[in-house]
Enzyme design. Structure first.
Site, PDB file in Angstrom:
ATOM      1  N   HIS A  24       0.832  -1.212   0.000  1.00 52.91           N
ATOM      2  CA  HIS A  24       0.000   0.000   0.000  1.00 52.91           C
ATOM      3  C   HIS A  24       0.865   1.261   0.000  1.00 52.91           C
ATOM      4  O   HIS A  24       0.585   2.220  -0.724  1.00 52.91           O
ATOM      5  CB  HIS A  24      -0.902   0.042   1.246  1.00 52.91           C
ATOM      6  CG  HIS A  24      -1.871  -1.091   1.359  1.00 52.91           C
ATOM      7  ND1 HIS A  24      -1.987  -1.867   2.482  1.00 52.91           N
ATOM      8  CD2 HIS A  24      -2.777  -1.575   0.476  1.00 52.91           C
ATOM      9  CE1 HIS A  24      -2.932  -2.773   2.310  1.00 52.91           C
ATOM     10  NE2 HIS A  24      -3.421  -2.628   1.085  1.00 52.91           N
ATOM     11  N   LYS A  26     -15.338  -8.367   4.209  1.00 51.87           N
ATOM     12  CA  LYS A  26     -14.178  -8.639   5.086  1.00 51.87           C
ATOM     13  C   LYS A  26     -14.511  -8.374   6.547  1.00 51.87           C
ATOM     14  O   LYS A  26     -15.273  -7.461   6.861  1.00 51.87           O
ATOM     15  CB  LYS A  26     -13.000  -7.749   4.665  1.00 51.87           C
ATOM     16  CG  LYS A  26     -12.376  -8.132   3.335  1.00 51.87           C
ATOM     17  CD  LYS A  26     -11.189  -7.243   3.003  1.00 51.87           C
ATOM     18  CE  LYS A  26     -10.566  -7.632   1.673  1.00 51.87           C
ATOM     19  NZ  LYS A  26      -9.574  -6.638   1.218  1.00 51.87           N
ATOM     20  N   ARG A  56      -2.171  -6.193  -8.382  1.00 49.94           N
ATOM     21  CA  ARG A  56      -1.035  -7.097  -8.159  1.00 49.94           C
ATOM     22  C   ARG A  56      -0.884  -8.133  -9.253  1.00 49.94           C
ATOM     23  O   ARG A  56       0.178  -8.316  -9.810  1.00 49.94           O
ATOM     24  CB  ARG A  56      -1.188  -7.818  -6.805  1.00 49.94           C
ATOM     25  CG  ARG A  56      -0.872  -6.948  -5.627  1.00 49.94           C
ATOM     26  CD  ARG A  56      -1.323  -7.578  -4.371  1.00 49.94           C
ATOM     27  NE  ARG A  56      -2.757  -7.843  -4.445  1.00 49.94           N
ATOM     28  CZ  ARG A  56      -3.521  -8.156  -3.430  1.00 49.94           C
ATOM     29  NH1 ARG A  56      -3.001  -8.301  -2.254  1.00 49.94           N
ATOM     30  NH2 ARG A  56      -4.808  -8.359  -3.585  1.00 49.94           N
ATOM     31  N   SER A 113      -2.799  -7.759   2.939  1.00 54.56           N
ATOM     32  CA  SER A 113      -3.019  -7.675   4.386  1.00 54.56           C
ATOM     33  C   SER A 113      -3.410  -9.041   4.935  1.00 54.56           C
ATOM     34  O   SER A 113      -2.982  -9.424   6.036  1.00 54.56           O
ATOM     35  CB  SER A 113      -4.129  -6.667   4.691  1.00 54.56           C
ATOM     36  OG  SER A 113      -3.804  -5.400   4.190  1.00 54.56           O
TER      37      SER A 113
HETATM   38  O1  PNS Z   1      -8.813  -3.104   0.125  1.00 53.92           O
HETATM   39  P1  PNS Z   1     -10.113  -3.638  -0.419  1.00 53.92           P
HETATM   40  O2  PNS Z   1     -10.888  -4.363   0.663  1.00 53.92           O
HETATM   41  O3  PNS Z   1      -9.945  -4.468  -1.654  1.00 53.92           O
HETATM   42  O4  PNS Z   1     -10.963  -2.338  -0.851  1.00 53.92           O
HETATM   43  C1  PNS Z   1     -12.274  -2.473  -1.317  1.00 53.92           C
HETATM   44  C2  PNS Z   1     -13.026  -1.175  -1.070  1.00 53.92           C
HETATM   45  C3  PNS Z   1     -13.047  -0.873   0.413  1.00 53.92           C
HETATM   46  C4  PNS Z   1     -12.329  -0.033  -1.814  1.00 53.92           C
HETATM   47  C5  PNS Z   1     -14.476  -1.353  -1.614  1.00 53.92           C
HETATM   48  O5  PNS Z   1     -15.101  -2.398  -0.928  1.00 53.92           O
HETATM   49  C6  PNS Z   1     -15.291  -0.064  -1.501  1.00 53.92           C
HETATM   50  O6  PNS Z   1     -15.192   0.775  -2.362  1.00 53.92           O
HETATM   51  N1  PNS Z   1     -16.071   0.072  -0.397  1.00 53.92           N
HETATM   52  C7  PNS Z   1     -16.873   1.260  -0.183  1.00 53.92           C
HETATM   53  C8  PNS Z   1     -18.361   0.957  -0.459  1.00 53.92           C
HETATM   54  C9  PNS Z   1     -18.608   0.961  -1.962  1.00 53.92           C
HETATM   55  O7  PNS Z   1     -18.617   2.000  -2.608  1.00 53.92           O
HETATM   56  N2  PNS Z   1     -18.825  -0.235  -2.499  1.00 53.92           N
HETATM   57  C10 PNS Z   1     -19.043  -0.426  -3.910  1.00 53.92           C
HETATM   58  C11 PNS Z   1     -17.769  -0.505  -4.689  1.00 53.92           C
HETATM   59  S1  PNS Z   1     -18.118  -0.823  -6.360  1.00 53.92           S
END
Ligand code: PNS
Length: 162
Positions: A18, A42, A91, A129
């Site tokens: 990150h 998660k 990645r 993570s």
């Molecule tokens: O690090 P991650 O868990 O892969 O990140 C995913 C994250 C947190 C960026 C995604 O779940 C997100 O954008 N969450 C906010 C809620 C939202 O807008 N969800 C729809 C995404 S299309």
């Protein structure tokens, strides 16, 4: 015009992978907002406030980087702050389908922002993570995956110290 990027993620916890993306994004945009966001699929080890504190510790020298927290839709946040880009690290091919789906959904919800993928540095290709937490849970050495201050937080949490 100031070009603002949002760098969203769970960051549970932040890793060298990150930090590499934050550093590179900070050279491409005038301002980068690291956004600790909710991923409903998660179960986090750290609270959002703890994750923010950890990110603050590891981005202390990055002048155009700020940190914020979101318990809502990413696309709404991006619109509210006037960002032109959502920056994500990519990645491997295995990331692609999920990231592509999110990029398309966000574009549909807010067409004025682009999702920009930065390819992860080769040394961080395998790093996540979840992998870090698993290694730590079995007593493995995670010092090459996260900064020392984050390593201590993970070990303390997993061993129940705090
Ligand atoms: O690090 P991650 O868990 O892969 O990140 C995913 C994250 C947190 C960026 C995604 O779940 C997100 O954008 N969450 C906010 C809620 C939202 O807008 N969800 C729809 C995404 S299309």
């Amino acid at each position: 015009m100031r070009r603002i990027a949002v760098c969203p993620g769970s960051f549970d916890p932040v890793t060298f992978g990150h930090i590499d993306i934050f550093t590179r994004a900070s050279t491409l945009f005038d301002k980068v907002i690291i956004l600790v966001s909710t991923n409903l699929s998660k179960q986090p080890l750290f609270t959002p406030t703890e994750r923010i504190k950890m990110i603050m510790d590891v981005t202390a020298g990055m002048d155009n980087v700020v940190i914020d927290i979101l318990d809502g839709l990413l696309a709404d946040y991006v619109r509210e702050v006037g960002a032109c880009a959502i920056v994500k690290g990519l990645r491997a091919v295995s990331d692609f389908e999920y990231e592509f789906q999110m990029a398309l959904a966000n574009k549909k919800l807010y067409p004025d922002a682009e999702t920009v993928f930065l390819t992860t540095s080769t040394e961080n290709m395998y790093l996540s993570s979840s992998v870090v937490k698993q290694i730590a849970a079995f007593g493995g050495d995670i010092s090459s995956f996260v900064p020392e201050i984050i390593r201590e937080s993970i070990v303390n949490r997993i061993t129940g110290v705090k």
